[in-house]
Motif scaffolding. Structure first.
Motif, PDB file in Angstrom:
ATOM      1  N   GLY A   9       0.812  -1.200   0.000  1.00  0.00           N
ATOM      2  CA  GLY A   9       0.000   0.000   0.000  1.00  0.00           C
ATOM      3  C   GLY A   9       0.849   1.254   0.000  1.00  0.00           C
ATOM      4  O   GLY A   9       2.073   1.209   0.157  1.00  0.00           O
ATOM      5  N   LEU A  20      -0.606  -4.709  -4.638  1.00  0.00           N
ATOM      6  CA  LEU A  20      -0.660  -5.221  -3.279  1.00  0.00           C
ATOM      7  C   LEU A  20      -0.273  -6.693  -3.271  1.00  0.00           C
ATOM      8  O   LEU A  20      -0.596  -7.426  -4.205  1.00  0.00           O
ATOM      9  CB  LEU A  20      -2.056  -5.059  -2.691  1.00  0.00           C
ATOM     10  CG  LEU A  20      -2.644  -3.651  -2.695  1.00  0.00           C
ATOM     11  CD1 LEU A  20      -3.984  -3.653  -1.970  1.00  0.00           C
ATOM     12  CD2 LEU A  20      -1.695  -2.648  -2.076  1.00  0.00           C
ATOM     13  N   THR A 121      -3.437  -3.194   4.557  1.00  0.00           N
ATOM     14  CA  THR A 121      -2.455  -2.225   4.064  1.00  0.00           C
ATOM     15  C   THR A 121      -3.222  -1.023   3.518  1.00  0.00           C
ATOM     16  O   THR A 121      -4.232  -1.167   2.835  1.00  0.00           O
ATOM     17  CB  THR A 121      -1.536  -2.853   2.994  1.00  0.00           C
ATOM     18  OG1 THR A 121      -0.522  -1.922   2.621  1.00  0.00           O
ATOM     19  CG2 THR A 121      -2.304  -3.294   1.751  1.00  0.00           C
ATOM     20  N   VAL A 123      -4.211   2.154   1.369  1.00  0.00           N
ATOM     21  CA  VAL A 123      -4.077   2.717   0.024  1.00  0.00           C
ATOM     22  C   VAL A 123      -4.679   4.115   0.042  1.00  0.00           C
ATOM     23  O   VAL A 123      -5.828   4.300   0.461  1.00  0.00           O
ATOM     24  CB  VAL A 123      -4.794   1.848  -1.022  1.00  0.00           C
ATOM     25  CG1 VAL A 123      -4.846   2.556  -2.373  1.00  0.00           C
ATOM     26  CG2 VAL A 123      -4.101   0.496  -1.151  1.00  0.00           C
TER      27      VAL A 123
END
Length: 127
Positions: A9, A20, A121, A123
């Protein structure tokens, strides 16, 4: 101990790309369906995509069709979510999870059928 770890990310401009990764330990991901999900602030977690086992069937949410793709690297025990043409609607924490179901474009992705979630993660899409 079974564990999934997401990575990749970050911050990207609108129209940009990110890849990813979802790497498994204690589990062989090529023997399982792997799903990707995302949760934006103030919103419920939603399904993004899934990747089947042998044959590699996929399913994508309408919001990401044509922009996101999936792949596996079995040697690295990793599933990748390639995100292209990122939009302002895409920012979220992205999670991968192992599915106890099958993946097919004709079957909705149901979160209840996924377990062993990664930590997520972030973004971010911003100019």
């Amino acid at each position: 101990q079974l564990q999934l770890v997401e990575s990749g990310g970050g911050l990207v401009q609108p129209g940009g790309s990110l890849r990813l990764s979802c790497t498994g330990s204690g589990v062989l991901l090529d023997r399982h369906v792997v799903g990707w999900f995302r949760q934006a602030p103030g919103k419920e977690r939603e399904a993004v995509s899934c990747l089947g086992t042998s044959g590699g069937r996929t399913n994508f949410a309408d919001s990401v069709k044509g922009r996101f793709t999936l792949s596996r690297d079995n040697a690295k025990n990793t599933v990748y979510l390639q995100m292209d043409m990122l939009k302002p609607d895409d920012p979220a924490v992205y999670y991968c999870a192992r599915g106890s179901t099958f993946c097919d474009a004709s079957v909705p992705i149901r979160q209840i059928q996924y377990d062993h979630w990664g930590q997520g993660t972030q973004v971010t899409v911003s100019s």
